[in-house]
Design a protein around this motif. Structure first.
Motif, PDB file in Angstrom:
ATOM      1  N   PHE A   1       0.842  -1.197   0.000  1.00  0.00           N
ATOM      2  CA  PHE A   1       0.000   0.000   0.000  1.00  0.00           C
ATOM      3  C   PHE A   1       0.881   1.251   0.000  1.00  0.00           C
ATOM      4  O   PHE A   1       1.380   1.691   1.038  1.00  0.00           O
ATOM      5  N   ASN A   2       1.051   1.808  -1.196  1.00  0.00           N
ATOM      6  CA  ASN A   2       1.841   3.016  -1.394  1.00  0.00           C
ATOM      7  C   ASN A   2       0.908   4.216  -1.322  1.00  0.00           C
ATOM      8  O   ASN A   2       0.082   4.440  -2.212  1.00  0.00           O
ATOM      9  N   LEU A   3       1.015   5.015  -0.260  1.00  0.00           N
ATOM     10  CA  LEU A   3       0.097   6.131  -0.031  1.00  0.00           C
ATOM     11  C   LEU A   3       0.695   7.473  -0.393  1.00  0.00           C
ATOM     12  O   LEU A   3       0.186   8.513   0.045  1.00  0.00           O
ATOM     13  N   ARG A   4       1.746   7.489  -1.193  1.00  0.00           N
ATOM     14  CA  ARG A   4       2.375   8.763  -1.560  1.00  0.00           C
ATOM     15  C   ARG A   4       1.377   9.672  -2.272  1.00  0.00           C
ATOM     16  O   ARG A   4       0.736   9.254  -3.242  1.00  0.00           O
ATOM     17  N   PRO A   5       1.270  10.931  -1.852  1.00  0.00           N
ATOM     18  CA  PRO A   5       0.328  11.839  -2.511  1.00  0.00           C
ATOM     19  C   PRO A   5       0.843  12.387  -3.839  1.00  0.00           C
ATOM     20  O   PRO A   5       0.058  12.859  -4.660  1.00  0.00           O
ATOM     21  N   LEU A   6       2.166  12.352  -4.055  1.00  0.00           N
ATOM     22  CA  LEU A   6       2.764  12.865  -5.286  1.00  0.00           C
ATOM     23  C   LEU A   6       3.469  11.748  -6.036  1.00  0.00           C
ATOM     24  O   LEU A   6       4.016  10.819  -5.425  1.00  0.00           O
TER      25      LEU A   6
END
Length: 500
Positions: free
Chosen positions: A369-374
């Protein structure tokens, strides 16, 4: 003789007209008609309010302390308030009365208003071409038997009918039902905001699920579980459901950490319990192109700048099923929600109903689960159909019908998460009323217009509208010019033929 006859006829007609007007006024107090063309009929008393007013058994008096000659905005509030109170009185069957007072002209009335908890507020008004600060009254009190409820300040007409009906209902319902937030483990839930909303209609308490649920609790609310329930907690939960108790659960299968930019799966036997009643929470996170924005900080050289960006892990739900709890809602905001499936292994006695869907520009993230916003490549793959993120299950237990509303957001009730959004308050209160068997105010809560966002368009539609906006104005101007030119040329030919 003719003049006497005319005088007598005129007198008869005049008396007849007076009698007809008086009769119409008398009848129109209880029988009247109002044409309301607004989308939700917000200028007419709702059926929910009429049902509440019909339960008034004693004299209900509404005293309104409102200053005259206020600025336009607040003057309109007074007119709207008077119109709607007239409807309350008309449908009250003679048991509902209202009065308007001007405390600024009478010290005794001002003291009476303060005794009821209505204090003057300061407004900036323009008088004699000067900006002045004026102390005004804009409140009302409800008196019923020995009870009293107050609206200290009426600043807007939005939600006013709901607020008035709520105060009336609080006065006529002398015994409040009880609902509880479950304490799973040792950490009590942080649900101050939601509790404040629900306390207007119910007795709200926190109880430890490790002990049997008290008999007077009709609704148990559970959220933010991070581990398996103990044997005692699971036993008490099943016992509550078996006796016909209702549940409202906000629980996802992945915990999102925006600061750490990663998600962690939740392992809990609560999901086994949910599957047994027909609801399966998938181990994923739902993303949606229609979403809330977050604020991020970025460094540009020596400068640290903040900006807002859309964050698909925070879906804004606009699609709802056909059910009373979501009827009339415009949106619900979720944070790190999991998808809900109607489990194939559901017991034959269980009936499931989807309540909320994401848009058709959705996606689900599983595994890592990669939650990076950018620069998150997953944001470019949101083209899947809507996902179910809220559902209702109804199961006949040994001692009655048990109903469970599930939303795949673990922070739905939490003050720092879903409990910060007013839109969510309406949904949560609707569900609580439905599960507690008190639905008079459900339709009324979502009656007012809260937001009307523009419909989302795909890239092709955006391009079409863009070129239409660019090309249509000059085309129309050229067409108008050609039309004028043809008309002038025709006129010139006609004049030439006549005088040439």
């Amino acid at each position: 003789m003719f003049a006497v006859h005319n005088r007598r006829s005129f007198t008869i007609y005049l008396l007849l007209a007076v009698v007809i007007v008086a009769a119409l006024n008398f009848v129109s107090r209880d029988l009247f008609f109002r044409l309301d063309l607004t989308a939700n009929g917000i200028y007419s008393l709702s059926d929910s309010s009429k049902r509440v007013v019909a339960q008034v058994e004693d004299l209900l008096t509404m005293k309104v302390y409102f200053t005259d000659n206020l600025p336009a905005q607040y003057g309109n509030n007074r007119r709207y308030l008077q119109d709607i109170l007239e409807e309350y009185e008309a449908f009250g069957g003679g048991r509902v009365r209202f009065e308007f007072f001007r405390p600024e002209d009478d010290q005794a009335l001002a003291d009476e208003a303060r005794k009821y908890g209505i204090q003057p507020v300061q407004l900036q008004v323009v008088e004699n071409d000067k900006l002045e600060v004026k102390r005004v009254y804009m409140g009302m009190v409800f008196l019923y038997g020995d009870g009293r409820e107050v609206i200290p300040v009426i600043e807007s007409t939005t939600g006013l009918e709901y607020e008035i009906t709520t105060q009336i209902k609080k006065l006529i319902d002398t015994e409040k039902q009880a609902l509880a937030f479950a304490i799973v483990g040792s950490q009590p839930p942080r649900v101050r905001n939601i509790s404040a909303v629900l306390q207007q209609s119910y007795l709200v308490r926190n109880i430890r699920l490790a002990s049997p649920v008290p008999d007077d609790v009709g609704l148990l609310m559970i959220g933010g579980v991070t581990d398996s329930l103990s044997e005692e907690e699971l036993r008490n939960l099943n016992a509550f459901a078996d006796r016909g108790g209702n549940l409202f659960i906000g629980q996802g299968r992945v915990t999102g950490d925006l600061n750490g930019q990663r998600g962690t799966p939740v392992k809990s036997n609560l999901f086994d319990f949910l599957e047994s009643i027909g609801l399966q929470v998938k181990e994923n996170l739902v993303l949606d192109q229609r979403c809330s924005a977050i604020t991020i900080s970025q460094r540009h050289g020596f400068l640290q700048m903040s900006s807002q960006i859309q964050y698909p892990f925070f879906p804004v739900v606009h699609r709802f099923g056909e059910h009373l709890t979501v009827d009339g809602l415009e949106q619900v905001r979720l944070l790190f929600s999991s998808e809900i499936a109607l489990a194939d292994s559901a017991a034959a006695s269980a009936r499931t109903t989807p309540l909320m869907y994401t848009s058709d520009r959705s996606g689900v993230m599983t595994g890592f689960f990669n939650l990076r916003p950018l620069e998150n490549p997953f944001f470019n793959t949101l083209n899947q159909p809507g996902k179910v993120v809220g559902a209702l299950a109804q199961r006949e237990g040994p001692q009655g019908l048990s109903q469970v509303v599930l939303v795949g957001d673990s922070g739905l009730f939490e003050d720092e998460s879903g409990g910060t959004f007013p839109e969510n308050f309406i949904f949560i209160a609707n569900v609580a009323d439905f599960l507690m068997g008190d639905s008079d105010l459900v339709a009324l809560r979502s009656r007012e217009i809260t937001t009307r966002p523009l419909a989302e368009l795909d890239d092709a539609e955006k391009a079409r509208w863009k070129w239409l906006n660019v090309l249509l104005p000059p085309v129309l101007i050229v067409a108008y010019g050609l039309l004028r030119w043809r008309r002038e040329a025709g006129r010139a030919r006609m004049l030439e033929e006549q005088y040439g």
